[in-house]
Design a protein around this motif. Structure first.
Motif, PDB file in Angstrom:
ATOM      1  N   SER A  56       0.829  -1.192   0.000  1.00 14.00           N
ATOM      2  CA  SER A  56       0.000   0.000   0.000  1.00 14.00           C
ATOM      3  C   SER A  56       0.873   1.256   0.000  1.00 14.00           C
ATOM      4  O   SER A  56       1.863   1.323   0.716  1.00 14.00           O
ATOM      5  CB  SER A  56      -0.878  -0.026   1.251  1.00 14.00           C
ATOM      6  OG  SER A  56      -1.772   1.039   1.198  1.00 14.00           O
ATOM      7  N   GLY A  57       0.518   2.205  -0.854  1.00 11.75           N
ATOM      8  CA  GLY A  57       1.235   3.479  -0.881  1.00 11.75           C
ATOM      9  C   GLY A  57       2.469   3.499  -1.768  1.00 11.75           C
ATOM     10  O   GLY A  57       3.166   4.511  -1.845  1.00 11.75           O
TER      11      GLY A  57
ATOM     12  N   THR B  50      -1.552   2.945  -7.976  1.00  6.29           N
ATOM     13  CA  THR B  50      -2.694   3.677  -8.531  1.00  6.29           C
ATOM     14  C   THR B  50      -2.222   4.938  -9.256  1.00  6.29           C
ATOM     15  O   THR B  50      -2.722   5.267 -10.339  1.00  6.29           O
ATOM     16  CB  THR B  50      -3.687   4.043  -7.408  1.00  6.29           C
ATOM     17  OG1 THR B  50      -4.195   2.824  -6.865  1.00  6.29           O
ATOM     18  CG2 THR B  50      -4.846   4.875  -7.920  1.00  6.29           C
ATOM     19  N   THR B  51      -1.231   5.602  -8.671  1.00  4.09           N
ATOM     20  CA  THR B  51      -0.678   6.794  -9.311  1.00  4.09           C
ATOM     21  C   THR B  51      -0.170   6.456 -10.719  1.00  4.09           C
ATOM     22  O   THR B  51      -0.434   7.177 -11.684  1.00  4.09           O
ATOM     23  CB  THR B  51       0.473   7.360  -8.444  1.00  4.09           C
ATOM     24  OG1 THR B  51      -0.063   7.694  -7.163  1.00  4.09           O
ATOM     25  CG2 THR B  51       1.091   8.580  -9.078  1.00  4.09           C
TER      26      THR B  51
HETATM   27  N1  LIG Z   1      -3.888  13.224  -5.137  1.00  6.72           N
HETATM   28  C1  LIG Z   1      -2.856  13.030  -4.307  1.00  6.72           C
HETATM   29  N2  LIG Z   1      -2.262  14.078  -3.708  1.00  6.72           N
HETATM   30  C2  LIG Z   1      -1.216  13.920  -2.867  1.00  6.72           C
HETATM   31  N3  LIG Z   1      -0.669  12.712  -2.582  1.00  6.72           N
HETATM   32  C3  LIG Z   1      -1.211  11.627  -3.154  1.00  6.72           C
HETATM   33  C4  LIG Z   1      -2.331  11.720  -4.048  1.00  6.72           C
HETATM   34  N4  LIG Z   1      -2.659  10.480  -4.472  1.00  6.72           N
HETATM   35  C5  LIG Z   1      -1.785   9.640  -3.866  1.00  6.72           C
HETATM   36  N5  LIG Z   1      -0.914  10.325  -3.084  1.00  6.72           N
HETATM   37  C6  LIG Z   1       0.175   9.735  -2.305  1.00  6.72           C
HETATM   38  O1  LIG Z   1       1.028   9.034  -3.176  1.00  6.72           O
HETATM   39  C7  LIG Z   1       1.460   7.808  -2.617  1.00  6.72           C
HETATM   40  C8  LIG Z   1       1.126   6.671  -3.521  1.00  6.72           C
HETATM   41  O2  LIG Z   1      -0.261   6.529  -3.585  1.00  6.72           O
HETATM   42  P1  LIG Z   1      -0.994   5.457  -4.504  1.00  6.72           P
HETATM   43  O3  LIG Z   1      -2.447   5.652  -4.317  1.00  6.72           O
HETATM   44  O4  LIG Z   1      -0.479   5.547  -5.897  1.00  6.72           O
HETATM   45  O5  LIG Z   1      -0.503   4.096  -3.834  1.00  6.72           O
HETATM   46  P2  LIG Z   1      -1.009   2.612  -4.101  1.00  6.72           P
HETATM   47  O6  LIG Z   1       0.213   1.796  -4.363  1.00  6.72           O
HETATM   48  O7  LIG Z   1      -2.079   2.570  -5.111  1.00  6.72           O
HETATM   49  O8  LIG Z   1      -1.567   2.211  -2.657  1.00  6.72           O
HETATM   50  P3  LIG Z   1      -2.865   1.332  -2.244  1.00  6.72           P
HETATM   51  O9  LIG Z   1      -2.426  -0.115  -2.378  1.00  6.72           O
HETATM   52  O10 LIG Z   1      -3.085   1.709  -0.824  1.00  6.72           O
HETATM   53  O11 LIG Z   1      -3.993   1.694  -3.135  1.00  6.72           O
HETATM   54  C9  LIG Z   1       0.813   7.724  -1.245  1.00  6.72           C
HETATM   55  O12 LIG Z   1       1.752   8.122  -0.284  1.00  6.72           O
HETATM   56  C10 LIG Z   1      -0.335   8.700  -1.326  1.00  6.72           C
HETATM   57  O13 LIG Z   1      -0.606   9.256  -0.069  1.00  6.72           O
END
Ligand SMILES: Nc1ncnc2c1ncn2[C@@H]1O[C@H](COP(=O)(O)OP(=O)(O)OP(=O)(O)O)[C@@H](O)[C@H]1O
Ligand SMILES: [Mg+2]
Length: 365
Positions: free
Chosen positions: A45-46, A50-51
């Motif tokens: 997670s994180g 998703t980004t």
């Molecule tokens: N719109 C945003 N503005 C600021 N920070 C963000 C934004 N979206 C995500 N982040 C930050 O970027 C990092 C990566 O987030 P992301 O959602 O891409 O992770 P993830 O791998 O998809 O996690 P998960 O498995 O929890 O969905 C995290 O620290 C999150 O807090």
């Protein structure tokens, strides 16, 4: 179908208060998703899964680097011009519309002719076995049915690329396994390039042609499931992929050139790797146990035995470390037994203790 290429892609969300650039959420992602491949983005997670997916979709801007789809830079291309269909974790269905309307909506917006819409809705509903609920509203459906509607809606679009963000994580275990098998079958039938975000290594292993393992916004490894499992490029990949987790510890070189876990009888011959200290790993299923005389020192002590039916997981303390060994059936040892862990050089993974990168030792016997 479409090929997706990421070149040094990075993302920074906003700025800090003092106007300095905020830390990179993801950085320096470079890999190619081949046309027709099913590729999973796997990581905790994180880590930025998703980004990354949102940047491919065009829902987020790229802060550095570039993304090419079929060789064409897509930075300026709006999401709806990228020929992609997104399936989200929370289904994102319109509550006031029937299932039919939900599937048809995107097609209407794209001015697909009415008879064509009917054919496509009917075809995708058949594939996902939801024909009987076409007139229902989402709130009348179970979670599993809602996810099928979301999948049917994506399929009806006939996009070049499917993007999935943890689409199965709201389903219970049984339904998740079943839907996972169906997804695999669907991909085989449709053959469209698919990018699939998950933190579930089993999903990534079973579904993917290639897996992108990420940690803290960085690429740890891009490879086939086989490579990710058998030749993890970093210690992170080694410990993240595989259940139960790989046993990992720091071993020191002894005078005779072998490596040992200090204070124990565990030694291993790793050949010439030119390091005094090395991170050593082996999987719980790639070793055996030998019970030794009670009271002898320097050997492991069995702490617990967890039978799973076909195998048992044996937790052992050796030196200052805990080890997990998976043995056949119900096992032949009990808590308190003294044991040796037997493994071979070929089954051992080595990592540099400073860079955490895999040390390739060529072929070993
Ligand atoms: N719109 C945003 N503005 C600021 N920070 C963000 C934004 N979206 C995500 N982040 C930050 O970027 C990092 C990566 O987030 P992301 O959602 O891409 O992770 P993830 O791998 O998809 O996690 P998960 O498995 O929890 O969905 C995290 O620290 C999150 O807090
Ligand atoms: Mg996410």
């Amino acid at each position: 179908m479409a090929q997706i290429e990421l070149i040094s892609v990075g993302k920074v969300y906003g700025k800090t208060r003092r106007g300095k650039a905020a830390e990179n959420t993801v950085s320096d992602l470079t890999y190619v998703i081949e046309s027709g491949h099913f590729v999973s983005l796997l990581g905790p997670s994180g880590c930025g899964k998703t980004t990354t997916l949102n940047m491919i979709a065009g829902l987020e801007d790229v802060s550095s680097g570039e993304i090419l789809i079929d060789g064409r830079k897509v930075d300026d291309l709006e999401p709806d011009k990228r020929d992609l269909a997104f399936v989200f974790q929370d289904y994102a269905l319109y509550p006031h519309m029937s299932v039919y309307e939900n599937i048809a909506f995107g097609l209407r917006m794209r001015k697909v002719p009415k008879h064509e819409i009917e054919t496509r809705v009917s075809d995708s509903a058949s594939r996902l076995d939801i024909r009987s609920v076409l007139k229902s509203k989402p709130k009348q459906l179970s979670g599993g049915q809602c996810q099928r509607v979301a999948l049917a809606r994506a399929i009806a679009r006939r996009p070049a690329v499917f993007l999935f963000d943890e689409p199965l994580s709201n389903l219970d275990a049984l339904l998740r396994d079943q839907t996972r098998s169906e997804l695999k079958l669907l991909h085989r039938e449709l053959g469209a390039t698919s990018v699939y975000v998950t933190h579930d290594q089993e999903e990534a292993m079973t579904l993917s042609d290639r897996i992108v393992v990420m940690s803290r916004g960085r690429l740890e490894q891009f490879g086939t499931p086989f490579e990710i499992y058998h030749e993890p490029a970093t210690e992170f990949v080694a410990s993240f992929v595989g259940k139960p987790r790989m046993n990992l510890f720091t071993a020191l070189r002894t005078k005779n050139g072998r490596y040992t876990l200090p204070g124990t009888t565990f030694t291993v011959d790793l050949g010439e790797i030119g390091l005094d200290r090395v991170r050593v790993g082996f999987r719980p299923e790639e070793c055996e146990l030998r019970v030794v005389e009670p009271g002898t020192h320097g050997h492991g002590v069995v702490r617990s035995v967890e039978p799973l039916g076909n195998v048992s997981d044996v937790l052992i303390t050796l030196g200052d470390q805990q080890f997990m060994v998976r043995v056949p059936g119900f096992g032949t040892c009990a808590p308190g037994d003294r044991v040796d862990i037997i493994t071979t050089r070929a089954r051992i993974h080595c990592f540099d203790p400073t860079t955490f990168l895999r040390i390739s030792r060529g072929r070993v016997s």
